[in-house]
Design an enzyme around this catalytic site. Structure first.
Site, PDB file in Angstrom:
ATOM      1  N   LEU A  36      -6.638  57.144  -9.802  1.00 24.31           N
ATOM      2  CA  LEU A  36      -6.601  56.345 -10.834  1.00 24.31           C
ATOM      3  C   LEU A  36      -6.607  54.998 -11.256  1.00 24.31           C
ATOM      4  CD1 LEU A  36      -4.649  59.662 -12.027  1.00 24.31           C
ATOM      5  CD2 LEU A  36      -7.086  59.458 -12.281  1.00 24.31           C
ATOM      6  N   HIS A  37      -6.995  54.402 -12.742  1.00 24.15           N
ATOM      7  CA  HIS A  37      -6.847  53.363 -12.866  1.00 24.15           C
ATOM      8  C   HIS A  37      -6.103  53.414 -14.392  1.00 24.15           C
ATOM      9  CE1 HIS A  37     -10.429  53.530 -14.699  1.00 24.15           C
ATOM     10  NE2 HIS A  37     -10.856  53.459 -13.511  1.00 24.15           N
ATOM     11  N   HIS A  40      -7.866  54.840 -17.053  1.00 25.55           N
ATOM     12  CA  HIS A  40      -7.783  56.729 -17.053  1.00 25.55           C
ATOM     13  C   HIS A  40      -6.091  57.080 -17.850  1.00 25.55           C
ATOM     14  CE1 HIS A  40      -9.843  56.859 -13.456  1.00 25.55           C
ATOM     15  NE2 HIS A  40     -10.642  56.971 -13.808  1.00 25.55           N
ATOM     16  N   GLY A 150     -13.974  57.684 -21.653  1.00 28.05           N
ATOM     17  CA  GLY A 150     -14.082  56.368 -21.812  1.00 28.05           C
ATOM     18  C   GLY A 150     -15.543  55.539 -22.235  1.00 28.05           C
ATOM     19  N   LYS A 152     -16.306  53.039 -21.594  1.00 29.95           N
ATOM     20  CA  LYS A 152     -16.830  52.409 -20.022  1.00 29.95           C
ATOM     21  C   LYS A 152     -18.339  53.155 -19.652  1.00 29.95           C
ATOM     22  CE  LYS A 152     -16.964  50.859 -15.706  1.00 29.95           C
ATOM     23  NZ  LYS A 152     -17.307  51.781 -15.362  1.00 29.95           N
ATOM     24  N   GLN A 156     -22.293  58.596 -21.414  1.00 36.27           N
ATOM     25  CA  GLN A 156     -22.012  60.262 -20.737  1.00 36.27           C
ATOM     26  C   GLN A 156     -20.979  60.584 -21.904  1.00 36.27           C
ATOM     27  OE1 GLN A 156     -19.303  60.621 -16.948  1.00 36.27           O
ATOM     28  NE2 GLN A 156     -17.744  60.599 -18.277  1.00 36.27           N
ATOM     29  N   MET A 187     -12.337  47.775 -15.863  1.00 37.00           N
ATOM     30  CA  MET A 187     -11.404  48.578 -14.167  1.00 37.00           C
ATOM     31  C   MET A 187     -12.674  49.950 -14.153  1.00 37.00           C
ATOM     32  SD  MET A 187      -7.458  49.219 -15.184  1.00 37.00           S
ATOM     33  CE  MET A 187      -7.275  47.079 -14.899  1.00 37.00           C
ATOM     34  N   SER A 189     -13.077  52.793 -10.983  1.00 33.86           N
ATOM     35  CA  SER A 189     -12.424  52.649  -9.368  1.00 33.86           C
ATOM     36  C   SER A 189     -13.717  52.999  -8.314  1.00 33.86           C
ATOM     37  CB  SER A 189     -12.644  54.928  -9.147  1.00 33.86           C
ATOM     38  OG  SER A 189     -12.311  55.500 -10.174  1.00 33.86           O
ATOM     39  N   ARG A 190     -15.140  52.549  -8.524  1.00 32.38           N
ATOM     40  CA  ARG A 190     -16.247  51.808  -7.778  1.00 32.38           C
ATOM     41  C   ARG A 190     -15.175  50.108  -8.106  1.00 32.38           C
ATOM     42  NH1 ARG A 190     -19.562  56.341 -10.023  1.00 32.38           N
ATOM     43  NH2 ARG A 190     -19.818  57.423  -7.976  1.00 32.38           N
TER      44      ARG A 190
HETATM   45  P1  AMP Z   1     -14.181  58.831 -13.772  1.00 30.12           P
HETATM   46  O1  AMP Z   1     -12.735  59.285 -12.497  1.00 30.12           O
HETATM   47  O2  AMP Z   1     -14.781  57.802 -12.995  1.00 30.12           O
HETATM   48  O3  AMP Z   1     -15.546  59.774 -13.365  1.00 30.12           O
HETATM   49  O4  AMP Z   1     -13.481  58.712 -15.397  1.00 30.12           O
HETATM   50  C1  AMP Z   1     -12.881  59.528 -15.458  1.00 30.12           C
HETATM   51  C2  AMP Z   1     -12.629  59.255 -17.159  1.00 30.12           C
HETATM   52  O5  AMP Z   1     -12.322  58.043 -17.591  1.00 30.12           O
HETATM   53  C3  AMP Z   1     -14.356  59.327 -17.788  1.00 30.12           C
HETATM   54  O6  AMP Z   1     -14.398  59.671 -19.363  1.00 30.12           O
HETATM   55  C4  AMP Z   1     -14.436  57.744 -17.924  1.00 30.12           C
HETATM   56  O7  AMP Z   1     -15.412  57.066 -19.037  1.00 30.12           O
HETATM   57  C5  AMP Z   1     -13.427  56.965 -18.271  1.00 30.12           C
HETATM   58  N1  AMP Z   1     -13.048  56.175 -17.712  1.00 30.12           N
HETATM   59  C6  AMP Z   1     -12.986  55.286 -16.631  1.00 30.12           C
HETATM   60  N2  AMP Z   1     -12.810  53.902 -16.649  1.00 30.12           N
HETATM   61  C7  AMP Z   1     -12.223  52.801 -17.560  1.00 30.12           C
HETATM   62  C8  AMP Z   1     -12.559  52.262 -18.168  1.00 30.12           C
HETATM   63  N3  AMP Z   1     -12.013  50.933 -17.768  1.00 30.12           N
HETATM   64  N4  AMP Z   1     -12.136  52.447 -19.402  1.00 30.12           N
HETATM   65  C9  AMP Z   1     -11.880  53.168 -19.680  1.00 30.12           C
HETATM   66  N5  AMP Z   1     -12.536  54.267 -19.674  1.00 30.12           N
HETATM   67  C10 AMP Z   1     -12.208  54.650 -18.646  1.00 30.12           C
END
Ligand code: AMP
Length: 292
Positions: A36-37, A40, A150, A152, A156, A187, A189-190
């Site tokens: 998480l960042h 999230h 998000g 981002k 999706q 931001m 995770s990658r």
């Molecule tokens: P993930 O863990 O990468 O699958 O992301 C989980 C959720 O967090 C998804 O809805 C992403 O779009 C959202 N998310 C990831 N990065 C960001 C970001 N920088 N700003 C806002 N939402 C994000």
């Protein structure tokens, strides 16, 4: 803040959520793959604000990764995630093992058609089928009133909205703005895969989006001209390999040749071996701390 309760079984998650609903609680749900960042965290905080029970899922979903992608190496740190979730007021972390979500004999898929095809759908065949299937399952297990995603991952979000509308799912999808590092990098995770030199190179994505949306806002509507601006910036970066630069309608994701305020500019770029995505609605533009 109290420690979030960790649930790993589908049955227990269903029971807890059903008990909360029976008491009249509304459930906010934030699906993630963990590590998480702040991006999230922004979703979790909004979830906390809107619902009585806040459920976070952490599941690195194998079915949305293609062969040769980073499923095995995807960053994982449940201890750290738990602390961040606690600070955001999460009540329950649902972190099932893959066999809970995909037991032997699993064979049913949810597939959204047109909006899943371009952009990341073209670069990552099968990706969105994995996403929509797991999100539909999670919605069936948690039955939330609100679910947070998000911008981002703009495509999706669009695909999930389509699925919810088409399948009459009773959940309100809340889209949240992209959270950026102070220097503009979206931001993700990658980002943890990037070396410090690559981390610098990765700034070309936000720089390119900023430049093109500023150009649009100064009156340039030709997608050919805007694309040239984006490619000029990305291709100047020696570490960067462009996967796509596309201008599409922000709702239908249909291709655009002339930009308007609702046009989505979406990019996917490899920095070394790390594939990063970012986007902007050109009429809105983007900003970040060091650009304020
Ligand atoms: P993930 O863990 O990468 O699958 O992301 C989980 C959720 O967090 C998804 O809805 C992403 O779009 C959202 N998310 C990831 N990065 C960001 C970001 N920088 N700003 C806002 N939402 C994000």
């Amino acid at each position: 803040m109290s420690e979030p309760f960790i649930i790993t079984s589908v049955r227990e998650m269903k029971e807890r959520a059903a008990a909360a609903r029976a008491e009249g609680a509304t459930i906010s749900f934030v699906p993630t793959m963990g590590f998480l960042h702040e991006g999230h965290a922004s979703l979790m905080r909004e979830g906390r604000r809107r619902g009585d029970l806040l459920v976070l899922s952490i599941f690195v979903n194998p079915t949305q990764f293609g062969v040769g992608e980073d499923f095995e190496s995807y960053p994982r740190d449940l201890g750290r995630d738990r602390r961040i979730a606690r600070d955001c007021g999460v009540d329950i972390i649902f972190a099932p093992p893959a066999r809970e979500m995909y037991p032997a004999g699993f064979q049913t898929w949810v597939n959204v058609e047109t909006v899943s095809l371009p952009l990341c759908g073209a670069s990552r065949p099968g990706h969105f089928r994995g996403v929509t299937t797991v999100v539909a399952k999670l919605f069936n297990i948690v039955k939330p009133s609100f679910a947070f995603f998000g911008e981002k991952d703009y495509q999706q979000l669009t695909v999930i909205r389509r699925m919810v509308a088409d399948l009459n799912m009773e959940v309100e999808i809340v889209g949240m703005p992209t959270v950026r590092e102070p220097d503009g990098l979206a931001m993700s995770s990658r980002n943890s895969y990037l070396s410090s030199a690559e981390r610098q190179s990765a700034l070309c994505l936000s720089r390119a989006l900023y430049s093109a949306s500023t150009l649009y806002r100064s009156g340039v509507v030709s997608v050919a001209a805007l694309r040239e601006e984006v490619l000029g910036i990305l291709e100047r970066e020696p570490d960067a390999r462009v996967d796509y630069v596309e201008f599409r309608d922000g709702e239908s994701l249909e291709e655009r040749e002339v930009a308007d305020d609702h046009t989505l500019l979406a990019v996917a770029v490899r920095i070394g071996t790390t594939r990063l995505i970012d986007n902007v609605i050109v009429g809105r533009g983007i900003t970040w701390k060091e650009k304020c």
